[in-house]
Design a protein around this motif. Structure first.
Motif, PDB file in Angstrom:
ATOM      1  N   LEU A 146       0.806  -1.222   0.000  1.00 53.02           N
ATOM      2  CA  LEU A 146       0.000   0.000   0.000  1.00 53.02           C
ATOM      3  C   LEU A 146       0.841   1.274   0.000  1.00 53.02           C
ATOM      4  CD1 LEU A 146      -2.958  -0.585   2.501  1.00 53.02           C
ATOM      5  CD2 LEU A 146      -3.139   0.120   0.131  1.00 53.02           C
ATOM      6  N   SER A 147       2.000   1.210   0.605  1.00 50.34           N
ATOM      7  CA  SER A 147       2.741   2.439   0.894  1.00 50.34           C
ATOM      8  C   SER A 147       3.230   3.154  -0.366  1.00 50.34           C
ATOM      9  CB  SER A 147       3.935   2.141   1.801  1.00 50.34           C
ATOM     10  OG  SER A 147       4.644   3.333   2.078  1.00 50.34           O
ATOM     11  N   ARG A 148       3.023   4.461  -0.377  1.00 51.49           N
ATOM     12  CA  ARG A 148       3.577   5.314  -1.428  1.00 51.49           C
ATOM     13  C   ARG A 148       4.910   5.912  -0.988  1.00 51.49           C
ATOM     14  NH1 ARG A 148       1.388   9.804  -2.334  1.00 51.49           N
ATOM     15  NH2 ARG A 148       0.398  10.038  -0.303  1.00 51.49           N
ATOM     16  N   GLU A 149       5.308   5.611   0.247  1.00 59.21           N
ATOM     17  CA  GLU A 149       6.554   6.147   0.797  1.00 59.21           C
ATOM     18  C   GLU A 149       7.608   5.048   0.755  1.00 59.21           C
ATOM     19  OE1 GLU A 149       9.668   7.406   2.357  1.00 59.21           O
ATOM     20  OE2 GLU A 149       8.726   6.054   3.828  1.00 59.21           O
ATOM     21  N   PRO A 150       8.700   5.233   0.015  1.00 59.60           N
ATOM     22  CA  PRO A 150       9.629   4.129  -0.246  1.00 59.60           C
ATOM     23  C   PRO A 150      10.331   3.559   0.985  1.00 59.60           C
ATOM     24  CG  PRO A 150      10.481   6.217  -1.103  1.00 59.60           C
ATOM     25  CD  PRO A 150       9.057   6.453  -0.729  1.00 59.60           C
ATOM     26  N   VAL A 151      10.617   4.377   1.986  1.00 57.48           N
ATOM     27  CA  VAL A 151      11.283   3.847   3.177  1.00 57.48           C
ATOM     28  C   VAL A 151      10.355   2.911   3.935  1.00 57.48           C
ATOM     29  CG1 VAL A 151      12.421   4.434   5.354  1.00 57.48           C
ATOM     30  CG2 VAL A 151      12.769   5.883   3.340  1.00 57.48           C
ATOM     31  N   LEU A 152       9.103   3.311   4.094  1.00 58.04           N
ATOM     32  CA  LEU A 152       8.133   2.442   4.746  1.00 58.04           C
ATOM     33  C   LEU A 152       7.886   1.184   3.929  1.00 58.04           C
ATOM     34  CD1 LEU A 152       6.100   1.826   6.953  1.00 58.04           C
ATOM     35  CD2 LEU A 152       4.426   3.228   5.718  1.00 58.04           C
ATOM     36  N   LYS A 153       7.841   1.317   2.620  1.00 57.62           N
ATOM     37  CA  LYS A 153       7.644   0.151   1.758  1.00 57.62           C
ATOM     38  C   LYS A 153       8.727  -0.886   2.012  1.00 57.62           C
ATOM     39  CE  LYS A 153       6.053   0.597  -2.405  1.00 57.62           C
ATOM     40  NZ  LYS A 153       4.919  -0.388  -2.410  1.00 57.62           N
ATOM     41  N   ARG A 154       9.972  -0.438   2.103  1.00 60.06           N
ATOM     42  CA  ARG A 154      11.071  -1.378   2.340  1.00 60.06           C
ATOM     43  C   ARG A 154      11.016  -1.941   3.754  1.00 60.06           C
ATOM     44  NH1 ARG A 154      17.660  -0.305   2.142  1.00 60.06           N
ATOM     45  NH2 ARG A 154      18.187  -2.200   3.318  1.00 60.06           N
ATOM     46  N   LEU A 155      10.788  -1.083   4.752  1.00 61.03           N
ATOM     47  CA  LEU A 155      10.758  -1.539   6.132  1.00 61.03           C
ATOM     48  C   LEU A 155       9.665  -2.577   6.346  1.00 61.03           C
ATOM     49  CD1 LEU A 155      11.524  -1.428   9.108  1.00 61.03           C
ATOM     50  CD2 LEU A 155      10.120   0.635   9.328  1.00 61.03           C
ATOM     51  N   ALA A 156       8.476  -2.314   5.840  1.00 59.97           N
ATOM     52  CA  ALA A 156       7.374  -3.259   6.006  1.00 59.97           C
ATOM     53  C   ALA A 156       7.667  -4.582   5.310  1.00 59.97           C
ATOM     54  CB  ALA A 156       6.079  -2.648   5.480  1.00 59.97           C
ATOM     55  N   ALA A 157       8.313  -4.534   4.156  1.00 61.78           N
ATOM     56  CA  ALA A 157       8.664  -5.767   3.445  1.00 61.78           C
ATOM     57  C   ALA A 157       9.675  -6.589   4.245  1.00 61.78           C
ATOM     58  CB  ALA A 157       9.224  -5.433   2.064  1.00 61.78           C
ATOM     59  N   GLU A 158      10.645  -5.929   4.860  1.00 56.49           N
ATOM     60  CA  GLU A 158      11.646  -6.635   5.671  1.00 56.49           C
ATOM     61  C   GLU A 158      10.974  -7.306   6.872  1.00 56.49           C
ATOM     62  OE1 GLU A 158      14.578  -7.113   4.725  1.00 56.49           O
ATOM     63  OE2 GLU A 158      15.532  -5.356   3.815  1.00 56.49           O
ATOM     64  N   ILE A 159      10.076  -6.596   7.538  1.00 54.93           N
ATOM     65  CA  ILE A 159       9.403  -7.165   8.704  1.00 54.93           C
ATOM     66  C   ILE A 159       8.517  -8.332   8.291  1.00 54.93           C
ATOM     67  CG2 ILE A 159       7.779  -6.712  10.572  1.00 54.93           C
ATOM     68  CD1 ILE A 159       8.794  -3.846  10.671  1.00 54.93           C
ATOM     69  N   SER A 160       7.798  -8.194   7.187  1.00 53.98           N
ATOM     70  CA  SER A 160       6.941  -9.276   6.717  1.00 53.98           C
ATOM     71  C   SER A 160       7.753 -10.545   6.458  1.00 53.98           C
ATOM     72  CB  SER A 160       6.205  -8.858   5.441  1.00 53.98           C
ATOM     73  OG  SER A 160       5.393  -9.909   4.960  1.00 53.98           O
ATOM     74  N   ALA A 161       8.915 -10.400   5.837  1.00 58.54           N
ATOM     75  CA  ALA A 161       9.758 -11.567   5.566  1.00 58.54           C
ATOM     76  C   ALA A 161      10.197 -12.236   6.866  1.00 58.54           C
ATOM     77  CB  ALA A 161      10.971 -11.143   4.742  1.00 58.54           C
ATOM     78  N   ASP A 162      10.526 -11.437   7.871  1.00 61.55           N
ATOM     79  CA  ASP A 162      10.877 -12.001   9.177  1.00 61.55           C
ATOM     80  C   ASP A 162       9.706 -12.779   9.760  1.00 61.55           C
ATOM     81  OD1 ASP A 162      13.393 -10.868   9.115  1.00 61.55           O
ATOM     82  OD2 ASP A 162      12.921  -9.246  10.532  1.00 61.55           O
ATOM     83  N   GLU A 163       8.508 -12.226   9.651  1.00 56.70           N
ATOM     84  CA  GLU A 163       7.343 -12.863  10.246  1.00 56.70           C
ATOM     85  C   GLU A 163       7.000 -14.178   9.549  1.00 56.70           C
ATOM     86  OE1 GLU A 163       6.601 -11.832  12.978  1.00 56.70           O
ATOM     87  OE2 GLU A 163       6.433  -9.654  13.123  1.00 56.70           O
ATOM     88  N   VAL A 164       7.217 -14.246   8.254  1.00 54.33           N
ATOM     89  CA  VAL A 164       7.025 -15.519   7.551  1.00 54.33           C
ATOM     90  C   VAL A 164       8.002 -16.560   8.084  1.00 54.33           C
ATOM     91  CG1 VAL A 164       7.237 -16.685   5.324  1.00 54.33           C
ATOM     92  CG2 VAL A 164       6.043 -14.497   5.462  1.00 54.33           C
ATOM     93  N   ARG A 165       9.239 -16.153   8.306  1.00 53.46           N
ATOM     94  CA  ARG A 165      10.223 -17.086   8.854  1.00 53.46           C
ATOM     95  C   ARG A 165       9.840 -17.523  10.266  1.00 53.46           C
ATOM     96  NH1 ARG A 165      14.151 -14.185   8.183  1.00 53.46           N
ATOM     97  NH2 ARG A 165      14.657 -13.477  10.290  1.00 53.46           N
ATOM     98  N   HIS A 166       9.332 -16.593  11.074  1.00 52.43           N
ATOM     99  CA  HIS A 166       8.882 -16.961  12.420  1.00 52.43           C
ATOM    100  C   HIS A 166       7.741 -17.973  12.347  1.00 52.43           C
ATOM    101  CE1 HIS A 166      10.397 -12.791  13.963  1.00 52.43           C
ATOM    102  NE2 HIS A 166      11.367 -13.596  13.605  1.00 52.43           N
ATOM    103  N   TYR A 167       6.841 -17.783  11.402  1.00 51.60           N
ATOM    104  CA  TYR A 167       5.751 -18.738  11.201  1.00 51.60           C
ATOM    105  C   TYR A 167       6.319 -20.146  10.971  1.00 51.60           C
ATOM    106  CZ  TYR A 167       1.839 -21.111   8.864  1.00 51.60           C
ATOM    107  OH  TYR A 167       0.858 -22.005   8.498  1.00 51.60           O
TER     108      TYR A 167
END
Length: 294
Positions: A146-167
């Motif tokens: 959703l993010s139009r702000e590139p820093v948030l776009k990257r940060l959220a993607a990094e966190i999501s990848a971590d959460e998939v690994r935690h799953y």
């Protein structure tokens, strides 16, 4: 979405210092109060992971492998998520007193985040953990998309990848405890659905209340303020929620054959949609689980 091997160890591939906060596009976020509330609330919940970890360690205290992973990997990475989001909020909205709001949040939430809130058996608690990680992984995936702000776009993607690994790790431990405890498939399904259906999670409520209180010091907080925020967040995000990803992750602990899995898709899709309402656009309740006994 490929979940990969359940034993895939992986490792942190980024740090807070890797995120280019200096490049934040202020004009795309500074007037977005809904986004501000979502991210500030998320930062509080993530950075309280030491409290959640203590509860899980107490619950699994005689399982050295689980305790070691929780202490050395899960807690560290969750705290990093909180620190990274905190820094983003403080960079994007420098006038917000993050520390004061967090103190308000912790004072209330720490009283209700207890080990007694965990599931009735270890297998079911691991199943509930899979639901929590499904919620966080899909939430941050959605935020990145959703993010139009590139820093948030990257940060959220990094966190999501971590959460998939935690799953993957919680699912791996779920399989081990399922073999030991042999809960019925109905008990597992009930745990998954109950966990997804907790529509007024305390962490999201108290986080928003704390942010609201600091931002509106002369206005008495009303529950209707949270309801309005939650409903607005749902409307903002519902068309972008990654339902297919959520359904796949939710169904995995049931170990269904393909025909039964297809029959379960409508129910699982409905459960996935509950994430949008359960956390008001903030799909994580790290510390709590519905009690469901085998």
């Amino acid at each position: 979405m490929a979940l990969g091997s359940p034993g895939d160890e992986g490792g942190p591939s980024w740090s807070v210092d890797d995120i280019p906060y200096h490049a934040l596009a202020y004009d795309r976020v500074r007037d977005d109060q809904r986004l501000f509330h979502i991210l500030a609330s998320a930062s509080f919940i993530e950075i309280t992971s030491d409290l959640y970890t203590r509860n899980l360690i107490e619950f699994f205290q005689d399982d050295g492998e689980v305790v070691e992973w929780l202490e050395r990997r899960w807690e560290r990475e969750e705290l990093q998520h909180g620190a990274a989001l905190k820094r983003y909020v403080q960079t994007a909205w420098p006038n917000f007193d993050w520390e004061a709001a967090y103190r308000l949040f912790f004072a209330e939430y720490s009283q209700c985040c207890t080990v007694e809130q965990l599931a009735g058996t270890r297998a079911l608690e691991m199943a509930a953990r899979c639901v929590v990680e499904t919620g966080t992984a899909t939430f941050y995936r959605m935020m990145s998309d959703l993010s139009r702000e590139p820093v948030l776009k990257r940060l959220a993607a990094e966190i999501s990848a971590d959460e998939v690994r935690h799953y993957k790790h919680f699912y791996r431990y779920f399989l081990r405890y399922r073999a030991l405890e042999q809960p019925s498939r109905f008990a597992i399904l009930r745990t998954l659905l109950n966990r997804a259906a907790e529509v007024e999670a305390e962490d999201a409520f108290y986080a928003f209340k704390a942010v609201f209180g600091v931002c509106n010091p002369h206005t008495e907080f009303q529950s209707s303020d949270y309801v309005a925020y939650r409903d607005g967040a749902v409307q903002l995000t519902k068309r972008h929620f990654p339902h297919a990803m959520a359904v796949k992750m939710l169904l995995k602990p049931l170990d269904l054959n393909p025909m039964v899995g297809r029959a379960m898709l409508p129910a699982a899709t409905s459960a996935a949609r509950l994430f949008l309402h359960s956390w008001g656009g903030r799909t994580t309740t790290k510390g709590r689980s519905s009690r469901s006994d085998a």
